[in-house]
Design a protein around this motif. Structure first.
Motif, PDB file in Angstrom:
ATOM      1  N   PHE A  76      -4.434  -9.119   1.612  1.00 55.87           N
ATOM      2  CA  PHE A  76      -5.319  -9.023   2.908  1.00 55.87           C
ATOM      3  C   PHE A  76      -6.440  -8.448   1.978  1.00 55.87           C
ATOM      4  CE2 PHE A  76      -6.626  -6.165   6.590  1.00 55.87           C
ATOM      5  CZ  PHE A  76      -7.154  -7.156   7.217  1.00 55.87           C
ATOM      6  N   PRO A  77      -7.755  -9.444   1.762  1.00 61.78           N
ATOM      7  CA  PRO A  77      -8.761  -8.999   1.031  1.00 61.78           C
ATOM      8  C   PRO A  77      -9.753  -8.124   1.627  1.00 61.78           C
ATOM      9  CG  PRO A  77      -8.481 -11.586   0.998  1.00 61.78           C
ATOM     10  CD  PRO A  77      -7.426 -10.934   1.998  1.00 61.78           C
ATOM     11  N   ASP A  78      -9.545  -7.630   2.866  1.00 62.15           N
ATOM     12  CA  ASP A  78     -10.214  -6.710   3.690  1.00 62.15           C
ATOM     13  C   ASP A  78      -9.632  -5.430   4.043  1.00 62.15           C
ATOM     14  OD1 ASP A  78     -12.729  -8.329   3.398  1.00 62.15           O
ATOM     15  OD2 ASP A  78     -12.274  -9.336   5.376  1.00 62.15           O
ATOM     16  N   TYR A  79      -8.594  -5.380   3.213  1.00 69.10           N
ATOM     17  CA  TYR A  79      -7.785  -4.164   3.534  1.00 69.10           C
ATOM     18  C   TYR A  79      -8.603  -2.873   3.227  1.00 69.10           C
ATOM     19  CZ  TYR A  79      -3.488  -1.337   3.892  1.00 69.10           C
ATOM     20  OH  TYR A  79      -2.424  -0.500   4.475  1.00 69.10           O
ATOM     21  N   TYR A  80      -9.222  -2.183   4.036  1.00 67.32           N
ATOM     22  CA  TYR A  80     -10.135  -1.058   3.708  1.00 67.32           C
ATOM     23  C   TYR A  80      -9.290   0.086   2.963  1.00 67.32           C
ATOM     24  CZ  TYR A  80     -13.106   3.000   3.819  1.00 67.32           C
ATOM     25  OH  TYR A  80     -13.731   4.150   3.433  1.00 67.32           O
ATOM     26  N   ASP A  81      -8.351   0.535   3.638  1.00 69.42           N
ATOM     27  CA  ASP A  81      -7.578   1.658   2.868  1.00 69.42           C
ATOM     28  C   ASP A  81      -7.133   1.395   1.450  1.00 69.42           C
ATOM     29  OD1 ASP A  81      -7.970   3.016   5.219  1.00 69.42           O
ATOM     30  OD2 ASP A  81      -5.795   2.747   5.736  1.00 69.42           O
ATOM     31  N   ALA A  82      -6.615   0.019   0.970  1.00 69.07           N
ATOM     32  CA  ALA A  82      -6.220  -0.065  -0.303  1.00 69.07           C
ATOM     33  C   ALA A  82      -7.306  -0.229  -1.021  1.00 69.07           C
ATOM     34  CB  ALA A  82      -5.505  -1.649  -0.271  1.00 69.07           C
ATOM     35  N   TYR A  96       0.833  -1.176   0.130  1.00 67.58           N
ATOM     36  CA  TYR A  96       0.211  -0.083  -0.022  1.00 67.58           C
ATOM     37  C   TYR A  96       0.846   1.246   0.076  1.00 67.58           C
ATOM     38  CZ  TYR A  96      -3.523   3.492   1.695  1.00 67.58           C
ATOM     39  OH  TYR A  96      -4.046   4.565   1.647  1.00 67.58           O
ATOM     40  N   LYS A  97       1.850   1.312   0.813  1.00 67.78           N
ATOM     41  CA  LYS A  97       2.773   2.275   1.012  1.00 67.78           C
ATOM     42  C   LYS A  97       3.461   2.606  -0.429  1.00 67.78           C
ATOM     43  CE  LYS A  97       3.643   2.241   5.714  1.00 67.78           C
ATOM     44  NZ  LYS A  97       4.768   2.157   6.847  1.00 67.78           N
ATOM     45  N   ASP A  98       4.065   1.618  -1.101  1.00 67.65           N
ATOM     46  CA  ASP A  98       4.568   1.350  -2.432  1.00 67.65           C
ATOM     47  C   ASP A  98       3.687   2.228  -3.566  1.00 67.65           C
ATOM     48  OD1 ASP A  98       6.698   0.409  -1.317  1.00 67.65           O
ATOM     49  OD2 ASP A  98       6.190  -1.842  -2.251  1.00 67.65           O
ATOM     50  N   ALA A  99       2.185   1.895  -3.359  1.00 63.65           N
ATOM     51  CA  ALA A  99       1.459   2.390  -4.194  1.00 63.65           C
ATOM     52  C   ALA A  99       1.150   3.882  -4.097  1.00 63.65           C
ATOM     53  CB  ALA A  99      -0.055   1.560  -3.955  1.00 63.65           C
ATOM     54  N   GLN A 100       1.244   4.242  -2.814  1.00 67.09           N
ATOM     55  CA  GLN A 100       0.996   5.972  -2.591  1.00 67.09           C
ATOM     56  C   GLN A 100       2.298   6.615  -3.073  1.00 67.09           C
ATOM     57  OE1 GLN A 100       0.998   5.321   1.755  1.00 67.09           O
ATOM     58  NE2 GLN A 100      -1.434   6.372   1.589  1.00 67.09           N
ATOM     59  N   LYS A 101       3.366   5.940  -3.182  1.00 65.08           N
ATOM     60  CA  LYS A 101       4.672   6.459  -3.577  1.00 65.08           C
ATOM     61  C   LYS A 101       4.658   6.516  -5.107  1.00 65.08           C
ATOM     62  CE  LYS A 101       7.885   5.541   0.038  1.00 65.08           C
ATOM     63  NZ  LYS A 101       9.079   4.711   0.855  1.00 65.08           N
ATOM     64  N   LEU A 102       4.237   5.632  -5.638  1.00 64.66           N
ATOM     65  CA  LEU A 102       3.905   5.460  -7.403  1.00 64.66           C
ATOM     66  C   LEU A 102       2.898   6.697  -7.801  1.00 64.66           C
ATOM     67  CD1 LEU A 102       4.215   1.482  -7.569  1.00 64.66           C
ATOM     68  CD2 LEU A 102       5.877   3.263  -8.412  1.00 64.66           C
ATOM     69  N   LEU A 103       2.152   6.797  -6.985  1.00 63.06           N
ATOM     70  CA  LEU A 103       0.945   7.686  -7.252  1.00 63.06           C
ATOM     71  C   LEU A 103       1.583   9.038  -7.382  1.00 63.06           C
ATOM     72  CD1 LEU A 103      -2.541   6.259  -5.450  1.00 63.06           C
ATOM     73  CD2 LEU A 103      -1.753   6.434  -8.029  1.00 63.06           C
ATOM     74  N   GLU A 104       2.180   9.414  -6.455  1.00 65.33           N
ATOM     75  CA  GLU A 104       2.816  10.663  -6.153  1.00 65.33           C
ATOM     76  C   GLU A 104       3.737  10.857  -7.472  1.00 65.33           C
ATOM     77  OE1 GLU A 104       5.044  10.650  -2.463  1.00 65.33           O
ATOM     78  OE2 GLU A 104       3.026  10.563  -1.407  1.00 65.33           O
ATOM     79  N   LYS A 105       4.284   9.728  -8.071  1.00 70.24           N
ATOM     80  CA  LYS A 105       5.244  10.007  -9.243  1.00 70.24           C
ATOM     81  C   LYS A 105       4.248   9.835 -10.480  1.00 70.24           C
ATOM     82  CE  LYS A 105       8.998   8.118  -6.954  1.00 70.24           C
ATOM     83  NZ  LYS A 105      10.045   7.061  -6.774  1.00 70.24           N
ATOM     84  N   ASN A 106       2.740   9.604 -10.319  1.00 68.32           N
ATOM     85  CA  ASN A 106       2.047   9.676 -11.494  1.00 68.32           C
ATOM     86  C   ASN A 106       2.179   8.262 -12.125  1.00 68.32           C
ATOM     87  OD1 ASN A 106      -0.700  10.391 -12.666  1.00 68.32           O
ATOM     88  ND2 ASN A 106       0.695  11.424 -14.345  1.00 68.32           N
ATOM     89  N   LYS A 107       2.762   7.131 -11.613  1.00 64.80           N
ATOM     90  CA  LYS A 107       2.956   5.922 -12.164  1.00 64.80           C
ATOM     91  C   LYS A 107       1.521   5.109 -11.733  1.00 64.80           C
ATOM     92  CE  LYS A 107       7.856   6.141 -12.152  1.00 64.80           C
ATOM     93  NZ  LYS A 107       9.242   5.445 -11.847  1.00 64.80           N
ATOM     94  N   ALA A 111      -1.229  -1.909  -9.589  1.00 62.27           N
ATOM     95  CA  ALA A 111      -0.744  -3.532  -9.596  1.00 62.27           C
ATOM     96  C   ALA A 111      -0.426  -3.589  -7.961  1.00 62.27           C
ATOM     97  CB  ALA A 111       0.315  -3.430 -10.482  1.00 62.27           C
ATOM     98  N   ALA A 112       0.157  -2.585  -7.473  1.00 59.41           N
ATOM     99  CA  ALA A 112       0.884  -2.773  -5.912  1.00 59.41           C
ATOM    100  C   ALA A 112      -0.554  -2.755  -5.174  1.00 59.41           C
ATOM    101  CB  ALA A 112       1.576  -1.474  -5.493  1.00 59.41           C
TER     102      ALA A 112
END
Length: 336
Positions: free
Chosen positions: A175-181, A149-160, A166-167
Motif C-alpha cells: 500500500f504505497p500511500d500508507y502514511y503511518d508506515a 506494519y504491526k510486525d515492524a512495531q514489534k521488531l522495533l521494540e526488540k531493537n531488530k 524490511a517489514a
C-alpha cells in the motif's frame, strides 16, 4: 494507531568560530548514555557546546548508548544530554580538554564521559481535542499491509531494526500511500543517519497526508542534516503550523533560522514560543537565545538569557564560566 516514535534528533552541526579556530584539533570525546538499568539508551541527542554556549557538534546515541565527538581543539566544553521524548532527565557536564592536553604535552587524546539518566515524571500533554480531531487521518489499509506494519512495531521494540525496516518496506509496497508506515520508516532512517533516504519517504508521506505534521517535521530535519537550509525551512514551518503545540518543532526551526544573520529576529520569536511549551529541556532555548543576542550585540538580553540558562541547567557541574560570561555581558551592556 499508537503514537509515533518521536524524532529525537534535530539540529545539524552549527560550528562556531571559536571551535574551528584551531583546525588541527585532534582530541575526541566519547562515552555512553545509559538508563536506570545500565542499558544503553538509543537515539538520545547529545550536544557539544563551547564556552559561549554555541553548538559545536551533536551526535545521536546508537543502540548501545554510544556517542562521540572528534577533531576537538583544546578548551572548555559543555556536554548536554537531551533525552527528548522520553521520561528520563537530561544532564549537562562541563569538561576542560585544555588541562588534559597540558598534562599530555599537547598530544591528542580520547576523553570518556558516561551518563546515567534517571526517570522523571512525564509531562507531555495530549493535543487539544479540536486540534486532534482536525489532524485525524484515517486510511482504508489492506490487512496484509497493516499486519506488516504491526510486525515492524514489534521488531522495533526488540531493537531488530533491519528486520523492522524490511517489514515496513513490504507494508509500503503493498500500500504505497500508507502514511503511518511511511512516517515510521522515514523516522527510522533519519534516526540511523540516512537522511538522503529519508527525504523521498517523508515526501511521499506528506503527499499521502497533507495534515501529517510529524512527516513535515521529519522532512525538514532531513533537509537540515543534508545542509539544505532553504529546503528545510518550509516543511519545518508547516509542521508547527499544523501542530502549534510541538515544542521540538520550534526548537528545530529556531536552530535553522539562527544560522543566518538575516533571520536572527525570527529565530528569537520562535525560541520564545518554544519556551512557552511543554515538554521541553528548558536550558537549551535560553542558551540559543544568549548566543543570538550576543551576536546582535544585545548584551543585556544575552546576560538575562544566560542567567535563566543557569537556573534551568540543574546538572551543570561548574557554573563559574557562565557567571563570568554574564558579568562580561553586563559590563558591555553598561558600556564599561
Amino acid at each position: 494507531m499508537t503514537s509515533l516514535k518521536r524524532i529525537i534528533f534535530f539540529l545539524s552541526l552549527l560550528l562556531s568560530f571559536a571551535a574551528i579556530a584551531d583546525a588541527q584539533g585532534r582530541n575526541s570525546i566519547e562515552g555512553r548514555v545509559v538508563g536506570p538499568d545500565g542499558q544503553g539508551v538509543l537515539d538520545v541527542r547529545v550536544i557539544l557546546k563551547n564556552t559561549n554556549l554555541t553548538d559545536v557538534g551533536q551526535d545521536i546515541t546508537d543502540s548501545q548508548g554510544n556517542y562521540r565527538f572528534q577533531n576537538l581543539s583544546d578548551g572548555v566544553y559543555y556536554i548536554e544530554v537531551l533525552p527528548l521524548g522520553t521520561a528520563l532527565e537530561g544532564k549537562t557536564l562541563r569538561v576542560d580538554l585544555a588541562s588534559f592536553s597540558r598534562r599530555a604535552g599537547g598530544s591528542s587524546e580520547i576523553y570518556r564521559f558516561d551518563f546515567q539518566l534517571h526517570p522523571i515524571r512525564p509531562v507531555e500533554k495530549p493535543l487539544p481535542k479540536k486540534l486532534a480531531e482536525a489532524l485525524a487521518f484515517v486510511q482504508d489499509v489492506p490487512p496484509t499491509a497493516r499486519q506488516k506494519y504491526k510486525d515492524a512495531q514489534k521488531l522495533l521494540e526488540k531493537n531488530k531494526k533491519e528486520e523492522a525496516w524490511a517489514a515496513l518496506r513490504d507494508s509500503i509496497e503493498i500500500f504505497p500511500d500508507y502514511y503511518d508506515a511511511l512516517d515510521l520508516l522515514g523516522t527510522e532512517y533519519l534516526g540511523a543517519g540516512h537522511s538522503n533516504v529519508a527525504v523521498p519517504i517523508f515526501q511521499q508521506a506528506v503527499e499521502a497526508n497533507a495534515k501529517g505534521w510529524h512527516s513535515f517535521y521529519g522532512l525538514g530535519s532531513a533537509y537540515s542534516l543534508l545542509n539544505m537550509r532553504k529546503d528545510a525551512l518550509p516543511p519545518l514551518k508547516k509542521a508547527i503550523e499544523l501542530n502549534p503545540y510541538y515544542a521540538e518543532g520550534y526548537l528545530r526551526l529556531g536552530a535553522e533560522l539562527a544560522k543566518e544573520e538575516g533571520s536572527y529576529d525570527e529565530a528569537v520569536v520562535i525560541y520564545e514560543k518554544a519556551i512557552k511549551l511543554e515538554p521541553i529541556q528548558a536550558a537549551e532555548p535560553y542558551a540559543a537565545l544568549a548566543s543570538i543576542y550576543s551576536k546582535q550585540k544585545k548584551y543585556k538580553e544575552a546576560a538575562d538569557a544566560l542567567e535563566t540558562y543557569l537556573k534551568n541547567a540543574v546538572d551543570l557541574k561548574n557554573p563559574e564560566p557562565i557567571k563570568e560570561k554574564i558579568k562580561e555581558f553586563r559590563k558591555k551592556a553598561a558600556g564599561t
